[in-house]
Write an enzyme that holds these catalytic residues in place. Structure first.
Site, PDB file in Angstrom:
ATOM      1  CE  LYS A   1      -3.993  -2.058   2.364  1.00 32.30           C
ATOM      2  NZ  LYS A   1      -4.773  -2.117   3.607  1.00 32.30           N
TER       3      LYS A   1
ATOM      4  CB  ALA B   1      -2.085  -0.137   9.094  1.00 30.66           C
ATOM      5  CG  ASP B   2      -3.894  -5.582   5.417  1.00 35.24           C
ATOM      6  OD1 ASP B   2      -4.878  -5.066   4.850  1.00 35.24           O
ATOM      7  OD2 ASP B   2      -3.753  -6.817   5.529  1.00 35.24           O
ATOM      8  CB  THR B   3      -6.265  -5.207  10.583  1.00 39.47           C
ATOM      9  OG1 THR B   3      -5.640  -4.020  11.077  1.00 39.47           O
ATOM     10  CG2 THR B   3      -6.691  -6.076  11.767  1.00 39.47           C
TER      11      THR B   3
ATOM     12  N   GLY C   1      -0.310  -5.220  10.578  1.00 36.88           N
ATOM     13  CA  GLY C   1       0.994  -4.857  10.050  1.00 36.88           C
ATOM     14  C   GLY C   1       1.006  -3.383   9.673  1.00 36.88           C
TER      15      GLY C   1
END
Length: 220
Positions: A48, A65-67, A102
Site C-alpha cells: 500500500k 496498515a493492514d489488519t 501490520g
C-alpha cells in the site's frame, strides 16, 4: 511533516495523536497475488505505501496498515456481504482468535515495518444477535466482521494485547515508529491518544501489561 495515510479508517488514530495528515486510498490489495503467508499483514501494508509513494510527486512520509483476523491457519478479511459477515461472526463466537496488524512507514525511499498481534475471545451469542449487529452496517468494512471500538465490543469477551491494534492501528507502536524513523513527534502522548481512540485504559500505561502493546516483530 505531513503523513499521507492510505487507509481512511485510521484517520481517528492520527487525529488522536494530533498529527496532520491527508488521505490517499490504495486499491493495490485487490490486485496482489496470494502471498506465501495469507495471515501475514505486513506485505500488504508495504504494498500500500509503495503504491501511494509511486503515485505522488515528492512524497512525504507515508504510513499504511493492514489488519487480518486469523482463525487457526485461516485468514479472515472483510466480509463480501452481509450474509458472509453473519457467518463469520457465528463461526468466531465463543472462541479465541488472533488479530494481526501490520504497519509500514515509507520515508525518503526507505521502508520500516512492524507487526502487533493481539488475541480476542468472542462471547457466546446467537445468530439473531449477529444478524442484528450486521444490519447496522458497521462490520461490513471490518476484518473479521466486527469493530471492537464500537458496536462490536458487545460481542467481545476479552482482548489480550493491544486494543488499538485490534481496531487496526496500534497507536503506541506507531507513535514510536514515526518518531524513530521519520522524526515525527505526536502532539498528544501515545497512551493518552490510545485511550481517547479506544475509550478504554491503554495496556501500555501499566508496566505489567505494556508488553502487549509492543510489536511482535520489526523489519525494513
Amino acid at each position: 511533516q505531513t503523513c499521507a495515510l492510505p487507509i481512511s479508517r485510521r484517520q481517528d488514530a492520527m487525529r488522536a495523536l494530533g498529527l496532520p495528515f491527508h488521505v490517499e486510498v490504495s486499491h493495490i490489495e485487490l490486485q496482489l497475488p496470494p502471498g506465501d503467508d495469507p495471515c501475514d499483514p505486513v506485505p500488504v501494508a508495504v504494498a500500500k505505501v509503495v503504491d501511494i509513494a509511486g503515485a505522488i510527486d515528492r512524497p512525504p512520509s507515508i504510513i499504511g496498515a493492514d489488519t487480518i483476523v486469523v482463525d487457526g491457519t485461516d485468514a479472515l478479511g472483510k466480509p463480501v456481504d452481509a450474509n458472509h459477515a453473519v457467518e463469520m461472526l457465528v463461526h468466531l463466537r465463543g472462541r479465541e482468535h488472533a488479530v494481526r496488524t501490520g504497519v509500514a512507514l515509507a520515508v525518503s525511499g526507505e521502508i520500516a515495518t512492524l507487526e502487533v498481534s493481539s488475541s480476542v475471545r468472542m462471547r457466546l451469542f446467537d445468530r439473531t444477535t449477529a444478524q442484528a449487529y450486521v444490519a447496522t452496517g458497521e462490520p461490513l468494512d471490518c476484518a473479521g466482521s466486527y469493530d471492537v471500538r464500537a458496536g462490536g465490543a458487545a460481542l467481545v469477551e476479552t482482548v489480550i494485547g493491544c486494543l488499538s491494534a485490534v481496531v487496526g492501528f496500534p497507536v503506541v507502536a506507531i507513535a514510536r515508529l514515526l518518531q524513530d524513523h521519520a522524526g515525527i513527534s505526536s502532539q498528544v502522548g501515545a497512551i493518552e491518544a490510545c485511550e481517547a481512540l479506544c475509550n478504554a485504559p491503554c495496556r501500555a500505561r501499566d508496566p505489567k501489561t505494556a508488553h502487549g502493546c509492543a510489536p511482535t516483530r520489526f523489519g525494513h
